[in-house]
Write a protein that holds these residues in place. Structure first.
Motif, PDB file in Angstrom:
ATOM      1  N   GLU A 120       2.101   1.748  -1.113  1.00 26.98           N
ATOM      2  CA  GLU A 120       1.997   2.564  -2.420  1.00 26.98           C
ATOM      3  C   GLU A 120       0.877   1.938  -3.375  1.00 26.98           C
ATOM      4  O   GLU A 120       0.255   3.034  -3.814  1.00 26.98           O
ATOM      5  CB  GLU A 120       3.335   2.317  -3.187  1.00 26.98           C
ATOM      6  N   ASP A 121       0.500   0.784  -3.453  1.00 27.77           N
ATOM      7  CA  ASP A 121      -0.435   0.342  -4.242  1.00 27.77           C
ATOM      8  C   ASP A 121      -1.895   0.906  -3.471  1.00 27.77           C
ATOM      9  O   ASP A 121      -2.707   1.199  -4.401  1.00 27.77           O
ATOM     10  CB  ASP A 121      -0.699  -1.240  -4.205  1.00 27.77           C
ATOM     11  N   VAL A 122      -1.970   0.722  -2.293  1.00 30.67           N
ATOM     12  CA  VAL A 122      -3.159   1.033  -1.682  1.00 30.67           C
ATOM     13  C   VAL A 122      -3.509   2.739  -1.912  1.00 30.67           C
ATOM     14  O   VAL A 122      -4.831   3.083  -2.314  1.00 30.67           O
ATOM     15  CB  VAL A 122      -3.048   0.997  -0.072  1.00 30.67           C
ATOM     16  N   VAL A 123      -2.546   3.315  -1.977  1.00 27.03           N
ATOM     17  CA  VAL A 123      -2.553   4.899  -2.165  1.00 27.03           C
ATOM     18  C   VAL A 123      -3.037   5.256  -3.620  1.00 27.03           C
ATOM     19  O   VAL A 123      -3.719   5.945  -3.923  1.00 27.03           O
ATOM     20  CB  VAL A 123      -1.469   5.557  -1.601  1.00 27.03           C
ATOM     21  N   GLN A 124      -2.248   4.536  -4.426  1.00 25.07           N
ATOM     22  CA  GLN A 124      -2.401   4.783  -5.702  1.00 25.07           C
ATOM     23  C   GLN A 124      -3.896   4.229  -6.315  1.00 25.07           C
ATOM     24  O   GLN A 124      -4.597   5.081  -6.924  1.00 25.07           O
ATOM     25  CB  GLN A 124      -1.438   4.085  -6.671  1.00 25.07           C
ATOM     26  N   ASP A 125      -4.171   3.082  -5.636  1.00 27.90           N
ATOM     27  CA  ASP A 125      -5.706   2.734  -5.838  1.00 27.90           C
ATOM     28  C   ASP A 125      -6.622   3.737  -5.453  1.00 27.90           C
ATOM     29  O   ASP A 125      -7.850   3.884  -6.157  1.00 27.90           O
ATOM     30  CB  ASP A 125      -5.880   1.259  -5.475  1.00 27.90           C
ATOM     31  N   ALA A 126      -6.413   4.277  -4.253  1.00 26.49           N
ATOM     32  CA  ALA A 126      -7.196   5.288  -3.704  1.00 26.49           C
ATOM     33  C   ALA A 126      -7.396   6.514  -4.604  1.00 26.49           C
ATOM     34  O   ALA A 126      -8.505   7.004  -4.862  1.00 26.49           O
ATOM     35  CB  ALA A 126      -6.962   5.697  -2.401  1.00 26.49           C
ATOM     36  N   PHE A 127      -6.369   6.906  -5.046  1.00 28.71           N
ATOM     37  CA  PHE A 127      -6.126   8.394  -5.955  1.00 28.71           C
ATOM     38  C   PHE A 127      -7.105   7.917  -7.323  1.00 28.71           C
ATOM     39  O   PHE A 127      -7.945   8.682  -7.729  1.00 28.71           O
ATOM     40  CB  PHE A 127      -4.749   8.495  -6.215  1.00 28.71           C
ATOM     41  N   ALA A 173      -9.466   5.717  -7.714  1.00 20.97           N
ATOM     42  CA  ALA A 173     -10.871   5.479  -7.528  1.00 20.97           C
ATOM     43  C   ALA A 173     -11.608   7.088  -7.153  1.00 20.97           C
ATOM     44  O   ALA A 173     -12.572   7.221  -7.669  1.00 20.97           O
ATOM     45  CB  ALA A 173     -11.012   4.722  -6.215  1.00 20.97           C
ATOM     46  N   VAL A 174     -10.985   7.801  -6.605  1.00 22.87           N
ATOM     47  CA  VAL A 174     -11.305   9.172  -6.334  1.00 22.87           C
ATOM     48  C   VAL A 174     -11.460   9.850  -7.755  1.00 22.87           C
ATOM     49  O   VAL A 174     -12.664  10.767  -7.819  1.00 22.87           O
ATOM     50  CB  VAL A 174     -10.511   9.999  -5.486  1.00 22.87           C
ATOM     51  N   TYR A 175     -10.443   9.948  -8.709  1.00 24.32           N
ATOM     52  CA  TYR A 175     -10.380  10.294  -9.764  1.00 24.32           C
ATOM     53  C   TYR A 175     -11.642   9.847 -10.807  1.00 24.32           C
ATOM     54  O   TYR A 175     -12.307  10.733 -11.617  1.00 24.32           O
ATOM     55  CB  TYR A 175      -9.094  10.199 -10.735  1.00 24.32           C
ATOM     56  N   ARG A 177      -8.530  10.036   2.473  1.00 29.25           N
ATOM     57  CA  ARG A 177      -7.962   8.908   3.987  1.00 29.25           C
ATOM     58  C   ARG A 177      -8.883   7.654   3.883  1.00 29.25           C
ATOM     59  O   ARG A 177      -8.436   6.868   4.441  1.00 29.25           O
ATOM     60  CB  ARG A 177      -7.784  10.054   4.806  1.00 29.25           C
ATOM     61  N   ARG A 178     -10.353   8.027   4.016  1.00 28.20           N
ATOM     62  CA  ARG A 178     -11.127   6.996   4.277  1.00 28.20           C
ATOM     63  C   ARG A 178     -10.879   5.892   3.085  1.00 28.20           C
ATOM     64  O   ARG A 178     -10.893   4.561   3.439  1.00 28.20           O
ATOM     65  CB  ARG A 178     -12.774   7.429   4.251  1.00 28.20           C
ATOM     66  N   CYS A 179     -10.527   6.259   1.957  1.00 28.60           N
ATOM     67  CA  CYS A 179     -10.434   5.230   0.960  1.00 28.60           C
ATOM     68  C   CYS A 179      -9.243   4.478   1.181  1.00 28.60           C
ATOM     69  O   CYS A 179      -9.022   3.214   1.101  1.00 28.60           O
ATOM     70  CB  CYS A 179     -10.145   6.277  -0.428  1.00 28.60           C
ATOM     71  N   VAL A 180      -8.074   5.047   1.691  1.00 31.01           N
ATOM     72  CA  VAL A 180      -6.835   4.670   1.990  1.00 31.01           C
ATOM     73  C   VAL A 180      -7.008   3.493   3.161  1.00 31.01           C
ATOM     74  O   VAL A 180      -6.700   2.271   3.024  1.00 31.01           O
ATOM     75  CB  VAL A 180      -5.893   5.349   2.436  1.00 31.01           C
ATOM     76  N   VAL A 181      -7.725   3.917   4.310  1.00 31.97           N
ATOM     77  CA  VAL A 181      -7.810   2.900   5.392  1.00 31.97           C
ATOM     78  C   VAL A 181      -8.644   1.836   5.088  1.00 31.97           C
ATOM     79  O   VAL A 181      -8.479   0.763   5.357  1.00 31.97           O
ATOM     80  CB  VAL A 181      -8.777   3.620   6.618  1.00 31.97           C
TER      81      VAL A 181
END
Length: 209
Positions: free
Chosen positions: A78-85, A87-89, A107-111
């Protein structure tokens, strides 16, 4: 745990894909996922995912499931995905300016974030004793049922690169070209890594059955 072997399909690729989806989707007797995944969308070409809010609504749960297969636990995923969103924003704003393929970029951000988590874990564990595993939160029942832990354990015993390639290929259904782009590898490396990883994963699951 059921006595039925985990790996029974005739075709090994279909078997791995089915197993990974059962783990990430919480199937095989697990509590149904409360928010069903939408159909695959063509992001950026009139799909409805033309801003960060719609992308979050349509893709967050799928990305959490992907992250779970990479980092092993739901809270970290959950933290990984939240951080990715986030960063994109910050980089591209609410309208995802300058992104031709927001979903692929996310997806690249999450990986990459999952890779960072695993590196930090290795560093921490090399200096301090492993921390006591906390009691799993209630939502973990959706994604990490007991009968799925053998699959996660088998994934965990692959090399990091094998694990990433296998998850992206047989759960996310990415092509070799897309995986190469996501992980920064050559297509040949992706192909050979997938072959070795698939054989190793199948062997681990057979040993566990």
């Amino acid at each position: 745990m059921s006595a039925t072997p985990l790996l029974v399909p005739v075709h090994p690729v279909q078997g791995i894909r089915r197993l990974l989806r059962r783990v990430a989707d919480g199937r095989a007797g697990a509590v149904p996922v409360p928010v069903p995944l939408p159909p695959v969308l063509d992001v950026g070409s009139g799909s409805g995912c033309e801003d960060i809010d719609s992308l979050y609504h349509h893709r967050r749960l799928e990305l959490v499931r992907l992250a779970v297969l990479l980092v092993d636990d739901v809270p970290t995923a959950e933290d990984v995905v939240q951080d990715a969103f986030t960063a994109v924003y910050r980089r591209h704003g609410p309208r995802l300016a300058g992104l031709d393929n927001p979903e692929g970029y996310l997806r690249r951000c999450v990986v990459n974030a999952a890779r960072s988590v695993l590196r930090r874990r290795r560093t921490v564990r090399s200096y301090v004793p492993p921390r006591t595993t906390p009691a799993p939160p209630p939502e973990e029942e959706v994604l990490l049922r007991e009968e799925h832990r053998e699959v996660l354990d088998a994934l965990r015993r692959l090399t990091p690169r094998q694990r990433q390639v296998i998850v992206l290929r047989y759960w996310s259904n990415l092509s070799e070209v897309e995986i190469a782009d996501t992980l920064g590898l050559s297509r040949g490396t992706v192909k050979s890594t997938a072959s070795r990883g698939l054989a190793a994963l199948a062997r681990r699951l057979e040993e566990a059955s």
